[in-house]
Write an enzyme that holds these catalytic residues in place. Structure first.
Site, PDB file in Angstrom:
ATOM      1  N   LYS A 118      -8.936  29.571 -22.603  1.00  0.00           N
ATOM      2  CA  LYS A 118      -9.089  31.006 -22.855  1.00  0.00           C
ATOM      3  C   LYS A 118      -9.088  31.290 -24.355  1.00  0.00           C
ATOM      4  O   LYS A 118      -9.968  31.968 -24.880  1.00  0.00           O
ATOM      5  CB  LYS A 118      -7.953  31.788 -22.183  1.00  0.00           C
ATOM      6  CG  LYS A 118      -8.126  33.280 -22.279  1.00  0.00           C
ATOM      7  CD  LYS A 118      -6.853  34.033 -21.984  1.00  0.00           C
ATOM      8  CE  LYS A 118      -6.023  34.175 -23.252  1.00  0.00           C
ATOM      9  NZ  LYS A 118      -4.921  35.129 -23.147  1.00  0.00           N
ATOM     10  N   ASP A 137      -9.721  35.469 -18.764  1.00  0.00           N
ATOM     11  CA  ASP A 137      -8.277  35.673 -18.646  1.00  0.00           C
ATOM     12  C   ASP A 137      -8.004  36.240 -17.246  1.00  0.00           C
ATOM     13  O   ASP A 137      -8.887  36.224 -16.387  1.00  0.00           O
ATOM     14  CB  ASP A 137      -7.763  36.607 -19.753  1.00  0.00           C
ATOM     15  CG  ASP A 137      -8.224  38.030 -19.513  1.00  0.00           C
ATOM     16  OD1 ASP A 137      -9.120  38.248 -18.671  1.00  0.00           O
ATOM     17  OD2 ASP A 137      -7.667  38.934 -20.147  1.00  0.00           O
TER      18      ASP A 137
END
Ligand code: SF4
Length: 217
Positions: A118, A137
């Site tokens: 991420k 996310d």
């Protein structure tokens, strides 16, 4: 995505996007702010990043800060003790292994302490202008599944599925659009479906209870 582009106009952007714009896409500040942002509210991330960058704005100066000092500066972000250690070690490695520059490849970024896909994807998109990455996310993972774009169990599975399910031209902005929507409308609990601009095309997979009010939908 075109509907979302219009719908998010005027809503608050996620903290790391704001920091990236304010700091002219400085890779180091984007990296550190993203590390701090995990499981932390945007307002807390923004304030903690500002306090830290006021004291040290480069990997060279931040690598010299004691971990306890970094802890003080970033408190109350979630897991601030672990994050302080990761920030300090990441700065040291940027200095010793990468000549003071934040690396610009996924493989190199993933070698830095505390950096997962991420964070690496967001740094590549916001600081290195990559059009080839999707940052996933919890908001992106949740909304992509509710919308039926993917059927996945983890954010990493979602990232790989989204490369197949979406057009390349949207990849770099999926995070901005869905995180903004997830913070304001398609919330984790009680999403504001009755007021959502996607209501007629969204199968609402897994949604059992919806919220009724929201000024931003
Ligand atoms: S209709 Fe509901 S579940 Fe679908 S995107 Fe909108 S808020 Fe989320």
């Amino acid at each position: 995505m075109r509907r979302l582009a219009k719908a998010i106009d005027g809503l608050d952007e996620p903290a790391v996007e704001k920091i990236a714009k304010d700091q002219q896409e400085d890779p180091f500040q984007v990296l550190i702010a993203t590390l701090l942002s995990a499981q932390t509210r945007d307002a807390v991330t923004a304030a903690a990043s500002a306090r830290l960058f006021r004291v040290a704005r480069t990997p060279r100066t931040m690598a010299k800060l004691p971990v306890l000092r970094i802890q003080e500066l970033i408190y109350p972000v979630s897991f601030y003790r672990n994050k302080a250690v990761h920030v300090r070690r990441t700065c040291e490695q940027i200095m010793t292994r990468f000549g003071g520059r934040v690396p610009s490849t996924m493989d190199e970024l993933l070698t830095l302490p505390g950096v997962g896909r991420k964070t690496a994807n967001l740094v590549l998109i916001l600081a290195h202008a990559s059009q080839d990455n999707i940052c996933v996310d919890t908001h992106v993972h949740r909304i992509a599944n509710r919308m039926g774009w993917v059927r996945t169990r983890t954010p990493e599975e979602t990232e790989h599925a989204l490369y197949r399910a979406t057009r390349r031209r949207w990849w770099s902005i999926i995070n901005l659009y869905l995180v903004t929507w997830g913070q304001n409308v398609c919330r984790p609990v009680y999403p504001l479906c009755p007021q959502c601009v996607l209501i007629d095309i969204c199968p609402k997979i897994g949604v059992t209870k919806v919220g009724k009010r929201g000024k931003n939908a």
